[in-house]
Design an enzyme around this catalytic site. Structure first.
Site, short mmCIF file in Angstrom:
data_model
loop_
_atom_site.label_atom_id
_atom_site.label_comp_id
_atom_site.label_asym_id
_atom_site.label_seq_id
_atom_site.Cartn_x
_atom_site.Cartn_y
_atom_site.Cartn_z
CD GLU A 181 -3.00 -1.07 2.26
OE1 GLU A 181 -4.16 -1.41 2.01
OE2 GLU A 181 -2.62 -0.69 3.39
CD GLU A 260 -4.72 -5.76 2.99
OE1 GLU A 260 -5.49 -4.97 3.59
OE2 GLU A 260 -3.49 -5.76 3.15
#
Length: 625
Positions: A181, A260
């Site tokens: 991320e 995710e």
């Protein structure tokens, strides 16, 4: 055994000839599709972290993953645990990630690994080892040469464990993530390229990918040219559809996967326990599978952030610091103890509708029920103040030093100063990270909580008083720009009124070994932090949940295993105890009571408790009496 890679290895061993290798396997990405051994493949993955689940339970969790319909397991790799000190690596016991991967393969599961070096995951410092902060000015997640060198050494060592288990060598590891991320943090393409090259140099000769939030701003910094981009999000069917529309704009015609899918959420101390609607999550899962979209459920099984693992978030002005709870239950498909939930059964029903021809689901393995432990007394105690000489060697410095400057990673530091003259005015500690218990001659006179930006209080201290400030590391921030300088302890200065207090004696208290404590029979109330000890006997062992509702704030060890932190403010009101850490006969429990509650006993429950007392989210000065 149903596994492709183990079958290949056994065939290779059975055949003669030194030149023979495992049967060829492949995992590739072509256009919209993932290809497993040349055939279009939808990844049905769930996230589970080996340090958050006792090793003895790994196979049980893998079997339950297969029974729900998953074909892949995804995990981070925990740098801070594998290299607790520079150059000293640990891949043993619960950190044996290679064995974790092998068990997944034996149970018919592929594996996706995410070695970081940054992993977030509500973990202290986002998974970075705290010793990085001992180097002045070192900046993580950057091209700082000192950080890059440390990261490369770590990645090489991870490669030694995992490279032999790549699909290219007949193993179950099919993909690996570059960093984590990064679009939420920065825009340094050179840094991302450096991490990618470290992975290649370490033997990650499998498809690589990046994962970022589903939004244009995050796509600016995280994804890399020539590397598959997947997205992270949660929130049900509409958010799922909108997120994939964003991905299609960014990478038209590319593979579609949510790295995710947040089918749950984590908890902060003093806030409400999070749950999500399982029906809504099942609808989103059904839509993805109907459109051949790959997914990984985060968390499929959260487990527990034992010991000092929990991290924290840095919020806004009203919530400058949000420490994470010990429980990482995450409202997952498996609960904290590995039990089957309604969410699990709904997901299984959805996946069963989308199986390939001839594919069937195994029966759901039986789960052992947690046990109750009758209430037992904490009959022995020793104050932290009296135990100091046995817990660590003091250091003396003119200015108070941070935990990292003292060579310590986790735990507490006690700062001691004898006041030769009386001192009156506001005690100002700039700044406390993260929770301070202030004592005068052993009696608590106040506390400071970083959650509310508290730095001091009015005081009047007589000459000759010994001032003690016990500071607890509640977890380093693990997300956002604030994580780069998450020093702990007293990070600047201490003043009373206009006078700065210097010449401190400091006791580093990592509390990684309590065997030297000398307890005495005593269950009375204490006006200062205290260790308490009790025992209970079992005929048969099993998982249980220690009920801490009558305690205040502190930590618990069972048979030497550090369960983690408890805190009366909730929402977590129990501590998970794995049955494999218990034994028939006598079991020992040690409690460090930083703030005392009304209880002098504990019991084990068959289910966890989540609740918040009134005003749990307010500073003590603002709370009702």
């Amino acid at each position: 055994m149903h596994r492709r890679w183990l079958t290949a290895i056994l065939l290779a061993v059975a055949l003669s000839g030194p030149a023979l290798a495992a049967a060829p396997q492949s995992f590739a990405i072509e256009g919209r599709h993932f290809l497993r051994d040349g055939k279009p493949h939808v990844i049905r993955s769930g996230e589970i972290h080996y340090p958050r689940v006792p090793r003895a339970y790994w196979r049980d969790r893998m079997q339950k993953a297969r029974a729900m319909g998953l074909n892949t397991i995804q995990t981070y790799v925990f740098w801070n645990l594998h290299e607790p000190e520079p150059g000293k690596f640990d891949f043993s016991g619960n950190l044996d990630i290679a064995e974790f991967v092998r068990i997944a393969g034996e149970e018919g599961l592929d594996v996706i690994v995410r070695p970081g070096p940054y992993i977030c995951t509500e973990l202290d410092f986002g998974g970075f080892p705290a010793w990085l902060l001992r180097t002045p000015g070192l900046r993580v997640r950057s091209m700082d040469s000192r950080f890059i060198a440390a990261s490369a050494r770590y990645m090489q060592r991870v490669g030694q464990e995992l490279a032999p288990l790549m699909v290219t060598r007949g193993g179950p590891i099919v993909m690996a993530q570059v960093e984590n991320e990064y679009g939420s943090f920065g825009r340094d393409r050179d840094y991302m390229q450096a991490i990618k090259q470290q992975m290649l140099d370490a033997g990650f000769d499998i498809p690589l990918f990046t994962a970022d939030g589903a939004g244009p701003s995050y796509f600016e910094g995280g994804p890399m040219p020539g590397v598959t981009a997947v997205i992270n999000f949660g929130g049900g069917l509409k958010d799922t559809q909108d997120s994939f529309a964003e991905l299609e704009k960014f990478r038209p015609g590319g593979p579609r996967m949510v790295g995710e899918y947040w089918a749950g959420w984590f908890d902060h101390w003093g806030e409400t326990h999070h749950v999500t609607d399982p029906e809504e999550e099942a609808k989103a899962l059904d839509w993805m599978l109907s459109n051949d979209i790959s997914f990984s459920l985060y968390m499929w099984h959260g487990g527990t952030s034992f010991g000092w693992q929990p991290g924290a978030n840095g919020g806004g002005a009203s919530t400058p610091y949000q420490p994470d709870t010990t429980s990482y239950d995450y409202d997952g498909a498996l609960d904290e103890a590995g039990g089957i939930t309604r969410k699990y059964r709904l997901f299984r029903e959805v996946i069963a509708k989308h199986l390939a021809p001839g594919e069937t689901l195994p029966e759901i393995p039986q789960s052992a029920s947690p046990i109750a432990v009758p209430r037992f007394a904490l009959t022995e105690s020793v104050t932290l103040r009296d135990a100091l000489p046995r817990l660590g060697k003091p250091q003396t410095h003119y200015f108070p030093r941070s935990m990292e400057d003292l060579g310590q990673n986790y735990g507490f530091v006690l700062y001691r100063k004898r006041l030769d003259a009386a001192a009156k005015g506001k005690l100002d500690i700039n700044e406390v990270r993260d929770y301070a218990t202030v004592m005068a001659n052993g009696k608590v006179i106040g506390t400071l909580d970083r959650r509310f930006g508290e730095r001091g209080f009015e005081t009047d201290i007589a000459a000759g008083t010994t001032l003690d400030v016990l500071v607890e590391n509640m977890g380093r921030i693990n997300f956002g720009s604030k994580l780069v300088d998450e020093y702990k302890g007293i990070t600047r200065s201490v003043r009373i009124g206009d006078e700065q207090l210097n010449d401190w004696t400091m006791y580093p208290l990592p509390l990684d070994d309590l065997s030297a404590l000398q307890f005495r029979k005593d269950a009375s109330a204490a006006t200062q932090p205290v260790f308490r000890r009790g025992h209970f006997a079992l005929k048969n062992v099993g998982d249980t949940f220690l009920d801490t509702r009558e305690l205040g704030k502190g930590h618990v060890w069972v048979n030497g295993h550090h369960l983690g932190r408890y805190w009366q403010i909730g929402p977590q009101q129990t501590l998970y105890v794995p049955g494999v850490w218990l034994k028939p006969g006598r079991n020992e429990v040690v409690v460090l009571e930083v703030e005392g509650g009304s209880g002098r006993s504990l019991q084990g429950l068959t289910a966890p408790v989540f609740s918040n007392p009134p005003n749990a989210d307010k500073p003590k000065s603002a709370a009702s009496p």
